[in-house]
Design a protein around this motif. Structure first.
Motif, mmCIF file in Angstrom:
data_model
loop_
_atom_site.group_PDB
_atom_site.id
_atom_site.type_symbol
_atom_site.label_atom_id
_atom_site.label_comp_id
_atom_site.label_asym_id
_atom_site.label_seq_id
_atom_site.Cartn_x
_atom_site.Cartn_y
_atom_site.Cartn_z
ATOM 1 N N ASP A 149 0.802 -1.229 0.000
ATOM 2 C CA ASP A 149 0.000 0.000 0.000
ATOM 3 C C ASP A 149 0.836 1.281 0.000
ATOM 4 N N TRP A 184 2.048 2.042 -3.409
ATOM 5 C CA TRP A 184 0.978 2.505 -4.291
ATOM 6 C C TRP A 184 0.679 3.989 -4.072
ATOM 7 N N LYS A 185 0.609 4.386 -2.811
ATOM 8 C CA LYS A 185 0.150 5.735 -2.496
ATOM 9 C C LYS A 185 1.226 6.811 -2.651
ATOM 10 N N SER A 186 2.491 6.456 -2.463
ATOM 11 C CA SER A 186 3.510 7.509 -2.380
ATOM 12 C C SER A 186 4.636 7.379 -3.397
ATOM 13 N N GLY A 203 -4.996 7.607 -7.299
ATOM 14 C CA GLY A 203 -4.627 7.764 -5.901
ATOM 15 C C GLY A 203 -3.145 7.592 -5.643
ATOM 16 N N LYS A 204 -2.317 7.859 -6.667
ATOM 17 C CA LYS A 204 -0.866 7.746 -6.501
ATOM 18 C C LYS A 204 -0.186 8.955 -7.117
ATOM 19 N N THR A 205 1.129 9.067 -6.945
ATOM 20 C CA THR A 205 1.824 10.274 -7.381
ATOM 21 C C THR A 205 1.934 10.399 -8.896
#
Length: 433
Positions: free
Chosen positions: A146, A149-151, A416-418
């Motif tokens: 996770d 995925w997010k950062s 939802g990611k960079t």
């Protein structure tokens, strides 16, 4: 005076339509701060004298002779894109992957998107080589998905595969000893600290630590810090309530790979290693190894070799009279100078050693060399912009790249990611059409 400067983007392995090379395709996705060097590159790119041409095949679309004729200075800075291969029995198995391939796969290198490593079937991975890349691979293989995925800008395809991964144990193997480890202490600490999220460090054999304990005060700062990190970690684990770890990694030393044994057409069974001993006849002589004739086996479903890179001569280099050292994989030079008007910088100048920061310092040094060689009496040359614009194939300009970058950022935001990178050249060219 330099009238104009240009960046052609091409590599021997694949023609690249986008900039940033190692920063975009080689940096660990969970280390985005390393990519801050791109800000410096962007400053240069906005100079009115700068031009960028991606998707250009040097030696085919544009010859080296054409570059020499149309620019006051030509700098080769295309890095090292070939693996130092494992020349042992079984190394051609599908379960044997180079770190360049694996890192390129999850970072979106165009010609590596079909790699498809069988992570959903593998439980144990052996990594040969113990530099920072080996530790990067271990974090990606064992860490939670996770946060990636997010950062980070790791590809959605790689994330999907990592979510299916069954990998629970990674063994990092070095031919030499603990004190000769190529990774930095910062990277070692980062991996050790993953104990708090359930990724345990199985450790290092006492045989590799005990001999150095009495000599600690005579060691260098980096080596002292390394021993200190390991001993404090083991003491902390020993004196605290054990954290439940569902995954683990370990360091093995003084082992040279000799044979890879397969289980089936996708997975391995084990890797055979020969034990080494360290040899240093004199304090002023670098440590070397000697084989002992004793062997051991490590179980492995997959093997990733991270044994360094080698440069190669791009098309037309030798024909243009530019020397190339095939054995060591670099362009011979003196302070960056290869021949009048020809220069080399970075890994293709020095060999595959050093990180992005040291490569940037090398670039600054070579740039000073170029400036010292040019003066106001230099013949004005106008570049190849007029020729490039007439090419029958799509050429990516800096303005095109800014469009690509905006698209990737917006695609990442929607997921939802960079960033979500384009992973095929067709996607890139379709976007800028």
């Amino acid at each position: 005076m330099i009238r104009q400067f240009v960046r052609f983007y091409s590599q021997k392995v694949a023609i690249l339509p986008v900039p940033y090379g190692l920063s975009r395709f080689g940096v660990a996705p969970d280390h985005p701060e390393v990519k801050e060097c791109q800000t410096r590159f962007e400053e240069v790119a906005h100079d009115k004298r700068f031009n960028f041409y991606g998707n250009v095949d040097i030696g085919k679309d544009v010859s080296i002779e054409m570059l020499k004729d149309n620019y006051n200075a030509v700098i080769f800075a295309y890095g090292c894109s070939e693996d130092n291969k494992l020349n042992i029995k079984g190394a051609d198995h599908k379960g044997v992957i180079s770190s360049r391939q694996f890192v390129g796969w999850y970072n979106g290198v165009f010609d590596l998107q079909d790699l498809n490593p069988p992570l959903e079937k593998a439980r144990r991975v052996v990594i040969i080589g113990n530099g920072n890349v080996a530790l990067d691979l271990t974090r990606v293989l064992l860490g939670p998905v996770d946060p990636l995925w997010k950062s980070t800008d790791i590809t959605a395809k790689a994330i999907s595969k990592l979510k299916e991964s069954k990998v629970e144990h990674v063994t990092i193997v070095g031919r030499r000893g603990l004190l000769q480890s190529a990774f930095t202490n910062k990277e070692l600490k980062e991996l050790i600290d993953m104990h708090s999220i359930g990724v345990g460090f199985k450790g290092v054999s006492e045989d590799h630590i005990a001999p150095f304990a009495p000599l600690a005060k005579n060691l260098g700062r980096v080596q002292k810090r390394r021993l200190d990190l390991l001993t404090k970690y083991f003491q902390k684990v020993k004196n605290s309530t054990k954290t439940a770890c569902t995954k683990e990694w370990e360091l093995q030393y003084l082992l040279s790979p000799k044979e890879i044994i397969a289980k089936d057409d996708q997975l391995l069974s084990k890797v055979v290693f020969e034990h080494n001993v360290l040899v240093q006849p004199d304090i002023d002589v670098p440590v070397s190894i000697e084989p002992t004739g004793e062997f051991t086996e490590l179980p492995a479903d997959l093997l990733i070799y991270s044994t360094g890179y080698k440069g190669s001569a791009i098309q037309g280099l030798i024909e243009a009279g530019i020397p190339f050292n095939e054995k060591k994989g670099y362009i011979p030079n003196k302070d960056g100078r290869v021949s009048p008007g020809i220069y080399a910088s970075g890994w293709i100048r020095r060999g595959a050693t050093g990180a992005i920061a040291s490569t940037m310092m090398d670039a600054f040094f070579v740039a000073e060399t170029v400036l010292s060689d040019l003066d106001n009496s230099s013949t004005e040359k106008h570049g190849l912009g007029h020729y490039i614009s007439k090419q029958n194939k799509p050429v990516v300009t800096w303005q095109d790249w800014e469009k690509i970058q905006q698209h990737e950022s917006e695609a990442g935001t929607s997921l939802g990611k960079t960033r979500e990178k384009l992973t095929t050249i067709d996607q890139v060219l379709e976007l800028i059409k």
